[in-house]
Motif scaffolding. Structure first.
Motif, PDB file in Angstrom:
ATOM      1  N   GLU A 109      42.786  35.805  32.685  1.00 22.88           N
ATOM      2  CA  GLU A 109      43.259  37.180  32.583  1.00 22.88           C
ATOM      3  C   GLU A 109      42.552  38.126  33.545  1.00 22.88           C
ATOM      4  O   GLU A 109      42.842  39.324  33.566  1.00 22.88           O
ATOM      5  CB  GLU A 109      43.077  37.692  31.143  1.00 22.88           C
ATOM      6  CG  GLU A 109      43.884  36.927  30.109  1.00 22.88           C
ATOM      7  CD  GLU A 109      43.687  37.471  28.707  1.00 22.88           C
ATOM      8  OE1 GLU A 109      42.961  38.479  28.568  1.00 22.88           O
ATOM      9  OE2 GLU A 109      44.249  36.890  27.756  1.00 22.88           O
ATOM     10  N   PRO A 157      41.216  39.268  37.495  1.00 21.18           N
ATOM     11  CA  PRO A 157      41.571  39.111  38.918  1.00 21.18           C
ATOM     12  C   PRO A 157      40.489  38.354  39.676  1.00 21.18           C
ATOM     13  O   PRO A 157      39.314  38.390  39.311  1.00 21.18           O
ATOM     14  CB  PRO A 157      41.686  40.564  39.412  1.00 21.18           C
ATOM     15  CG  PRO A 157      40.797  41.344  38.487  1.00 21.18           C
ATOM     16  CD  PRO A 157      40.899  40.663  37.145  1.00 21.18           C
ATOM     17  N   ASP A 158      40.890  37.700  40.749  1.00 22.43           N
ATOM     18  CA  ASP A 158      39.910  36.983  41.558  1.00 22.43           C
ATOM     19  C   ASP A 158      39.220  37.955  42.516  1.00 22.43           C
ATOM     20  O   ASP A 158      39.575  39.130  42.619  1.00 22.43           O
ATOM     21  CB  ASP A 158      40.561  35.835  42.330  1.00 22.43           C
ATOM     22  CG  ASP A 158      41.724  36.294  43.200  1.00 22.43           C
ATOM     23  OD1 ASP A 158      41.732  37.453  43.634  1.00 22.43           O
ATOM     24  OD2 ASP A 158      42.639  35.483  43.433  1.00 22.43           O
ATOM     25  N   TYR A 159      38.210  37.435  43.206  1.00 20.36           N
ATOM     26  CA  TYR A 159      37.389  38.285  44.083  1.00 20.36           C
ATOM     27  C   TYR A 159      38.217  38.887  45.210  1.00 20.36           C
ATOM     28  O   TYR A 159      38.022  40.038  45.594  1.00 20.36           O
ATOM     29  CB  TYR A 159      36.229  37.460  44.643  1.00 20.36           C
ATOM     30  CG  TYR A 159      34.875  38.078  44.392  1.00 20.36           C
ATOM     31  CD1 TYR A 159      34.452  38.360  43.097  1.00 20.36           C
ATOM     32  CD2 TYR A 159      34.015  38.385  45.444  1.00 20.36           C
ATOM     33  CE1 TYR A 159      33.211  38.929  42.864  1.00 20.36           C
ATOM     34  CE2 TYR A 159      32.772  38.953  45.217  1.00 20.36           C
ATOM     35  CZ  TYR A 159      32.379  39.222  43.923  1.00 20.36           C
ATOM     36  OH  TYR A 159      31.150  39.794  43.685  1.00 20.36           O
ATOM     37  N   THR A 198      41.346  39.733  45.243  1.00 18.18           N
ATOM     38  CA  THR A 198      42.148  40.847  44.741  1.00 18.18           C
ATOM     39  C   THR A 198      41.290  42.087  44.530  1.00 18.18           C
ATOM     40  O   THR A 198      41.688  43.205  44.872  1.00 18.18           O
ATOM     41  CB  THR A 198      42.831  40.452  43.424  1.00 18.18           C
ATOM     42  OG1 THR A 198      43.666  39.309  43.637  1.00 18.18           O
ATOM     43  CG2 THR A 198      43.683  41.596  42.889  1.00 18.18           C
ATOM     44  N   LEU A 199      40.100  41.896  43.977  1.00 23.92           N
ATOM     45  CA  LEU A 199      39.207  43.032  43.741  1.00 23.92           C
ATOM     46  C   LEU A 199      38.775  43.691  45.048  1.00 23.92           C
ATOM     47  O   LEU A 199      38.717  44.916  45.156  1.00 23.92           O
ATOM     48  CB  LEU A 199      37.977  42.563  42.955  1.00 23.92           C
ATOM     49  CG  LEU A 199      38.214  42.145  41.508  1.00 23.92           C
ATOM     50  CD1 LEU A 199      36.914  41.649  40.898  1.00 23.92           C
ATOM     51  CD2 LEU A 199      38.771  43.290  40.691  1.00 23.92           C
ATOM     52  N   GLN A 243      41.519  45.803  46.396  1.00 26.41           N
ATOM     53  CA  GLN A 243      41.637  47.058  45.652  1.00 26.41           C
ATOM     54  C   GLN A 243      40.556  48.054  46.082  1.00 26.41           C
ATOM     55  O   GLN A 243      40.825  49.253  46.243  1.00 26.41           O
ATOM     56  CB  GLN A 243      41.544  46.780  44.154  1.00 26.41           C
ATOM     57  CG  GLN A 243      42.730  46.011  43.588  1.00 26.41           C
ATOM     58  CD  GLN A 243      42.542  45.639  42.129  1.00 26.41           C
ATOM     59  OE1 GLN A 243      41.485  45.903  41.526  1.00 26.41           O
ATOM     60  NE2 GLN A 243      43.550  45.026  41.539  1.00 26.41           N
ATOM     61  N   LYS A 258      34.685  35.377  38.735  1.00 33.40           N
ATOM     62  CA  LYS A 258      35.558  36.397  38.157  1.00 33.40           C
ATOM     63  C   LYS A 258      34.711  37.310  37.281  1.00 33.40           C
ATOM     64  O   LYS A 258      34.123  36.872  36.291  1.00 33.40           O
ATOM     65  CB  LYS A 258      36.689  35.766  37.361  1.00 33.40           C
ATOM     66  CG  LYS A 258      37.715  35.045  38.229  1.00 33.40           C
ATOM     67  CD  LYS A 258      38.971  34.712  37.483  1.00 33.40           C
ATOM     68  CE  LYS A 258      40.031  34.152  38.405  1.00 33.40           C
ATOM     69  NZ  LYS A 258      41.309  33.897  37.686  1.00 33.40           N
ATOM     70  N   PRO A 266      35.658  44.134  36.196  1.00 27.95           N
ATOM     71  CA  PRO A 266      36.046  44.132  37.613  1.00 27.95           C
ATOM     72  C   PRO A 266      35.754  45.429  38.338  1.00 27.95           C
ATOM     73  O   PRO A 266      35.487  45.420  39.537  1.00 27.95           O
ATOM     74  CB  PRO A 266      37.562  43.867  37.551  1.00 27.95           C
ATOM     75  CG  PRO A 266      37.793  43.235  36.224  1.00 27.95           C
ATOM     76  CD  PRO A 266      36.778  43.841  35.304  1.00 27.95           C
TER      77      PRO A 266
END
Length: 224
Positions: free
Chosen positions: A148, A150-152, A154-155, A158, A186, A190
């Motif tokens: 559930e 986000p992976d690194y 994706t972070l 963002q 993960k 986040p």
């Protein structure tokens, strides 16, 4: 860590196929046997410190120790001492001493050597697989499962989209995806990745290898 180089086809002592990150994990733990209880380990990436990564040395030493015990035992405890900085330009020799082999417990001592001098020593105990009433760790906190979160990558994306992100942090974050790190992390919180200031002195996260590492290093009961 700097970008590693994948072994060429047909070379590297029979490295397993697969993507680069998987090869990094499996190859670095695939020790070359030189004699009884004597192994040689190789390196596929060099940290920015120009010294060997301590986690790699621990992993290779544990694999060397595990090769001297039977398959029906698992890692019970591991005590490690870093004696000298490791040289990433030369392989590491792992000398295993069979300190004790008992009915339920076995103890192995491992010495990692470079340039004729020990750079790392450890003692590992192995226990016959059996239920134990003792618990030495804290209870598992209530956290979201890794599926559930986000992976690194994706972070980081963002954070980079944040117009208020300072330039010096933007430079650091841009460098992270270029590193072929064979570990997946993960974060439980986040948002802490972008909050590079005024953070709490503790953090929870899920972590796992991106490739197959074998049963020797996946024992849930092992203690550091």
């Amino acid at each position: 860590m700097s970008s590693p180089k994948a072994p060429e086809d047909g070379q590297g002592g029979g490295d397993p196929p697969g993507d680069l990150r998987s090869v990094l994990v499996t190859s670095v733990l695939n020790l070359e046997p030189l004699d009884e209880d004597l192994f040689r380990g190789r390196h596929y990436w060099i940290p920015t410190t120009k010294r060997l990564f301590g986690g790699q040395i621990i992993g290779q030493a544990l694999v060397a120790a595990a090769k001297s015990v039977s398959e029906d035992v698992q890692v019970h405890s591991l005590h490690c001492y870093f004696v000298r900085a490791g040289d990433p330009k030369v392989p590491v020799l792992y000398q295993v001493e069979r300190t004790r082999t008992g009915a339920s417990f076995s103890v192995r001592s491992v010495k990692a050597v470079q340039h004729g001098r020990p750079i790392f020593i450890c003692q590992a105990s192995f226990q016959l697989t059996q239920p134990s009433p003792l618990q030495h760790q804290f209870s598992m906190p209530t956290v979201p499962p890794p599926e559930e979160l986000p992976d690194y990558e994706t972070l980081i994306d963002q954070c980079l989209r944040d117009p208020n992100l300072q330039k010096k942090y933007r430079v650091v974050l841009n460098r992270i995806p270029a590193r072929n790190v064979p570990i997946e992390i993960k974060l439980i919180n986040p948002s802490s990745l972008c909050q590079l200031e005024n953070m709490e002195p503790k953090q929870m996260f899920w972590v796992r290898a991106k490739g197959y590492i074998g049963p020797e290093l996946q024992r849930p009961g092992a203690q550091g």
